[in-house]
Design an enzyme around this catalytic site. Sequence first.
Site, PDB file in Angstrom:
ATOM      1  N   GLY A 144      -1.971  -9.528  -1.821  1.00  0.00           N
ATOM      2  CA  GLY A 144      -2.393  -9.777  -3.190  1.00  0.00           C
ATOM      3  C   GLY A 144      -3.902  -9.679  -3.358  1.00  0.00           C
ATOM      4  O   GLY A 144      -4.392  -9.360  -4.433  1.00  0.00           O
ATOM      5  N   GLU A 173      -5.502  -7.860   7.643  1.00  0.00           N
ATOM      6  CA  GLU A 173      -4.691  -9.050   7.922  1.00  0.00           C
ATOM      7  C   GLU A 173      -3.602  -8.757   8.945  1.00  0.00           C
ATOM      8  O   GLU A 173      -3.360  -9.556   9.860  1.00  0.00           O
ATOM      9  CB  GLU A 173      -4.076  -9.580   6.623  1.00  0.00           C
ATOM     10  CG  GLU A 173      -5.074 -10.247   5.693  1.00  0.00           C
ATOM     11  CD  GLU A 173      -4.500 -10.577   4.331  1.00  0.00           C
ATOM     12  OE1 GLU A 173      -5.061 -11.468   3.665  1.00  0.00           O
ATOM     13  OE2 GLU A 173      -3.506  -9.949   3.924  1.00  0.00           O
ATOM     14  N   ASP A 211       1.641 -14.410   0.013  1.00  0.00           N
ATOM     15  CA  ASP A 211       2.024 -14.314  -1.394  1.00  0.00           C
ATOM     16  C   ASP A 211       3.489 -14.681  -1.600  1.00  0.00           C
ATOM     17  O   ASP A 211       3.859 -15.202  -2.647  1.00  0.00           O
ATOM     18  CB  ASP A 211       1.761 -12.893  -1.903  1.00  0.00           C
ATOM     19  CG  ASP A 211       0.281 -12.554  -1.865  1.00  0.00           C
ATOM     20  OD1 ASP A 211      -0.509 -13.315  -2.461  1.00  0.00           O
ATOM     21  OD2 ASP A 211      -0.103 -11.563  -1.219  1.00  0.00           O
TER      22      ASP A 211
END
Length: 243
Positions: free
Chosen positions: A103, A110, A91
């Site tokens: 986001g 992640e 982002d």
Amino acid sequence: MTQLSPADTAKNAAAIAAVALVRDGMRLGLGSGSTAAFMVRRLAERVEAEGLQLRCAATSQATADLATRLGIRIEGLDEIGWLDLTLDGADELDPDLNLIKGGGAALLREKIVACASDRMVVMADGTKVVDRLGAFHLPVEVIAFGWQTTRELICRALARLDLTERPILLRKHDDQPLLTDEGNYILDLALEAIPDPHALSQALNEIPGVVENGLFLNLCDLALIGQPDGNVTELEAIQEGLE
């Protein structure tokens, strides 16, 4: 292929450059978000055309579903073990290749996947490159139990870092708290600028109730920045200790 917008042309170009790094037999982490979706599609094309044998872990259920539909087999991270390469979006991205991610509310998975990989390559369009992180709201994943207390503790931590009067927003979906793939809430910190990302990350992760934050520091090895004309710029992390 449908005519792409300039922004999507840039994302697609970065995705193509990232997928070009994939070699047969690799163990891959597949990221989440709009640019990562382009990557999964381009990767599926290579798998079909070249018969690549890959072992892939996904950072979100959405990515897993897309990859599976396109013929890419997804396994659990624990089944695969350590990864050779993770391809993901961002982002925000600063000159030191520090990132804000989350986001799409997948920041926990992640970060786990990125940390379990020999190399993390980020794909982005030029709008994501900033001089200093913070204009994009910083996501913080928190457990649902006592989340308002956790938010108050985050307020106090921000005050100690001279980041006072910064709104902290509970992310919602259809007027209800958005739930991550792990069943947690997301608090979005409207900080405007983050003078010391490392100090902030440490302060947030010391708070009971905080699961993880969206600052990805010293994790990205290479950034591929797509341009609206289809060109790609490479930004590489500077290795400390090298002349």
